[in-house]
Design an enzyme around this catalytic site. Structure first.
Site, PDB file in Angstrom:
ATOM      1  N   CYS A 111      37.635  30.886  82.135  1.00  9.82           N
ATOM      2  CA  CYS A 111      38.487  30.927  83.327  1.00  9.82           C
ATOM      3  C   CYS A 111      37.788  30.222  84.500  1.00  9.82           C
ATOM      4  O   CYS A 111      37.599  29.013  84.460  1.00  9.82           O
ATOM      5  CB  CYS A 111      38.863  32.376  83.626  1.00  9.82           C
ATOM      6  SG  CYS A 111      40.234  32.505  84.752  1.00  9.82           S
ATOM      7  N   HIS A 145      41.209  34.197  78.423  1.00  6.88           N
ATOM      8  CA  HIS A 145      40.170  35.228  78.279  1.00  6.88           C
ATOM      9  C   HIS A 145      40.082  35.704  76.824  1.00  6.88           C
ATOM     10  O   HIS A 145      40.838  36.592  76.430  1.00  6.88           O
ATOM     11  CB  HIS A 145      40.495  36.416  79.192  1.00  6.88           C
ATOM     12  CG  HIS A 145      40.330  36.103  80.642  1.00  6.88           C
ATOM     13  ND1 HIS A 145      39.143  36.263  81.303  1.00  6.88           N
ATOM     14  CD2 HIS A 145      41.197  35.612  81.552  1.00  6.88           C
ATOM     15  CE1 HIS A 145      39.278  35.897  82.566  1.00  6.88           C
ATOM     16  NE2 HIS A 145      40.520  35.494  82.743  1.00  6.88           N
ATOM     17  N   GLU A 151      37.972  37.620  75.616  1.00  6.25           N
ATOM     18  CA  GLU A 151      37.409  38.978  75.578  1.00  6.25           C
ATOM     19  C   GLU A 151      38.461  40.065  75.719  1.00  6.25           C
ATOM     20  O   GLU A 151      38.178  41.249  75.507  1.00  6.25           O
ATOM     21  CB  GLU A 151      36.344  39.122  76.684  1.00  6.25           C
ATOM     22  CG  GLU A 151      36.861  39.107  78.126  1.00  6.25           C
ATOM     23  CD  GLU A 151      37.112  37.701  78.690  1.00  6.25           C
ATOM     24  OE1 GLU A 151      37.238  36.762  77.906  1.00  6.25           O
ATOM     25  OE2 GLU A 151      37.200  37.567  79.928  1.00  6.25           O
TER      26      GLU A 151
END
Ligand code: XMP
Length: 597
Positions: free
Chosen positions: A78, A165, A167
């Protein structure tokens, strides 16, 4: 031990990245974004986190350019992706459209980072800016409809950037991407929950030295795990637990905690009732931040009183807290993070004690899933470990308060909202209360919208996302499960009182009981019940049901309950004196938070 560094630019998910890498078997540490490159030479790879800043801002945080010469693999996520591109000669622009939530990427070139992925994949986006020109040596390896350079790579230098993202669990194959990065770094996967326990126990022993540790035990998962961990690491003679009944607990909670601890041989837990003091301190307070501060400070006052009562010398003890990672990040506890809310264990008095080295937080790097795993390893019973999380300030942040002065809601907001709802055959209005939300790493304090019509969860989810994406002053959407015809609600002057707490406690108890009865307790991650300072035409207050699913509370999805469970909850809650209309929160996090305050 081989390890990967995560440079923290303040993004909400920075620590989640470290958590994910650890879950994949490699030790990962969060380090400050301005760390000198020379100190990164012992790592096997570097990840650059997201941030609430824009790389286009003058004051935005940077990294030491020397890290690009370490010949280590680098992965920017990001903001990290945009910063990496900028530093290497690419360009970033303000995105025309902010992109939040799920998106589909299409893979456009082969790359070891995306090995094993399908041609199209669902990912999670949360950004405004975008990379418009990639640096020399880079190729674009995946794009979405709104973002051309969603994934980029310079394979010769092992530099990678992702706009999304990986994660976050909504990036379905995000773990596979992070696992590929671990392979690119050439790390051995030798980190597990045993090494984890040994490491934490060792840290506790070295921080405490000769000092004894004192811990407030609410009975929730975090404080119970922390208490057990401290007992195992230091021995019970060096640990003292205190359970404070603050009047903001759930029905029967305090007695259940005490009983459990006694039954399990913890003879070093004391109990005091301070409910009168807490409720007095909260009299007439409406602001959510103030409430949290007061509750946080009251815990310390109650602790001091207890020390006096038990004849303990405060200098011999340090304070332990069961703080877990999301509490820190949302309290702007890391250098560049925006303040979402000050968790009760991050009030000024505690921060001062932390500065003085008088606080120990053995779980502060962990997420709920890691705490639960540790709890199971320590032998805590499943019923306790898998209990729904309950916030430290308890029902104090679920009884919403107001001075009764209504804010004018702009006519264009209402008409825009109605148009959006009507296009799907629903009715909508803005509720005259405010609630906390989180959008693109920043806190919002805005209004919820109420929609009524057919109970079709898929359509309701679409409308909710559409409303919060299009109307900035609305950060949450609720669905009217039980409403009168008029849909007229009046904001009243209402504070934290025993009477309102009792009302909410009764509704909350019914919800928990029905979830256990229907077998849905384990399927729902948490289900706050919130009392609003809004009355219907009959003068009765409204409540909100907020069942969500989540893995670590940083993101969450609202979840539909079975119809029979919901019917039973509504029927039983409606019989509580003074409870009127019932709403169902249909907003994900982001843009809303799990709690309303
Ligand atoms: P939000 O509302 O921020 O909640 O999405 C994330 C998780 O944190 C819990 N929560 C708190 N826990 N002290 C706590 O110990 C607090 O002040 C606090 N506020 C929220 C919330 O219940 C959810 O599990």
């Amino acid at each position: 031990m081989e390890k990967i560094a995560v440079l923290d630019f303040g993004g909400q998910y920075a620590h989640l990245i470290a958590n994910r890498i650890r879950r994949l078997g490699v030790y990962s540490e969060i380090v400050s974004s301005d760390i000198a490159a020379s100190r990164l030479a012992t790592y096997k790879g570097i990840i650059l986190s997201g941030s609430p800043f824009s790389v286009l801002d003058k004051q935005s945080p940077e990294f030491d350019s020397g890290l690009l010469d370490l010949k280590l693999p680098v992965l920017g996520l990001c903001y990290g992706h945009q910063l990496l591109a900028t530093k290497l000669g690419g360009a970033v622009c303000k995105g025309e459209k902010r992109e939040y939530g799920r998106a589909m990427i299409s893979l456009s070139a082969k790359s070891p980072l995306l090995d094993g992925l399908q041609g199209t994949e669902q990912v999670w986006m949360s950004h405004g800016d975008a990379v418009e020109k990639i640096p020399e040596g880079f190729v674009t390896i995946a794009s979405t409809q709104d973002c051309t350079h969603a994934a980029v790579a310079d394979h010769s230098r092992n530099f990678y950037g992702l706009q999304f993202h990986p994660e976050v669990t909504d990036s379905i194959n995000g773990m596979k991407i992070l696992s590929n990065f671990i392979d690119i770094c050439g790390c051995k996967r030798d980190w597990n929950s045993n090494t984890f326990f040994e490491e934490i126990a060792g840290t506790i022993r070295s921080i405490c030295g000769d000092r004894k540790v004192f811990l407030l035990v609410s009975g929730g998962v975090d404080s119970s795990v922390a208490f057990t961990l401290l007992n195992k690491a230091l021995g019970s003679s060096k640990v003292l637990g205190l359970h404070i009944d603050n009047g903001l607990m759930r029905q029967g909670e305090s007695s259940a905690v005490i009983e459990y601890m006694r039954e399990n041989g913890f003879d070093n837990l004391k109990v005091i009732d301070a409910s009168g003091d807490f409720l007095k301190a909260l009299e007439g307070v409406t602001d959510p931040e103030k409430k949290r501060t007061i509750i946080g400070n009251m815990f310390l006052t109650a602790k001091e009183k207890a020390f006096e009562e038990f004849g303990l010398n405060a200098d011999e003890w340090i304070l332990a807290q069961g703080t877990i990672y999301p509490d820190t990040i949302e309290s702007a506890g890391t250098k560049h993070a925006d303040l979402i809310k000050t968790h009760h264990n991050r009030v000024d008095l505690i921060l001062e004690l932390i500065r003085l080295g008088r606080v120990i937080e053995p779980l502060s790097q962990l997420y709920k899933d890691e705490v639960r795993e540790l709890g199971e390893k320590l032998g805590l019973p499943g019923k306790l470990v898998w209990r729904h999380p309950f916030p430290g300030p308890g029902l104090g942040v679920r009884v919403l308060c107001s001075d009764g002065k209504e804010e004018l809601i702009p006519a264009e907001v209402s008409s825009c909202l109605q148009k959006l709802a009507e296009s799907k055959n629903y009715s909508a209005s803005v509720l005259p209360v405010r609630c906390v939300g989180v959008q693109g790493d920043e806190r919002s304090y805005a209004h919820p919208a109420l929609i009524t019509g057919k109970c079709d969860w898929k359509i309701l989810e679409d409308i909710s996302t559409n409303i919060t994406n299009s109307i900035r002053s609305v950060n949450r959407v609720v669905y009217g499960i039980k409403t009168g015809k008029s849909l007229q609600y009046r904001l009243i002057s209402a504070f934290i009182t025993r009477e309102r707490l009792e009302k909410l406690r009764a509704a909350d108890y019914i919800v928990t009981e029905q979830l256990y009865k229907s077998g849905e307790y384990g399927l729902v991650w948490q289900m706050p019940v919130v009392l609003l300072p809004l009355v219907n035409e009959a003068g009765d207050e409204c409540i909100v049901l907020r069942p969500i699913v989540s893995q670590e509370a940083m993101t969450a999805r609202f979840t539909p309950l079975r119809k029979d469970t919901l019917d039973a909850i509504v029927e039983r809650a409606s019989s509580i004196k003074g409870i009127g209309d019932i709403f169902y929160d249909i907003t994900h996090k982001p843009p809303a938070t799990i709690e309303w305050e």
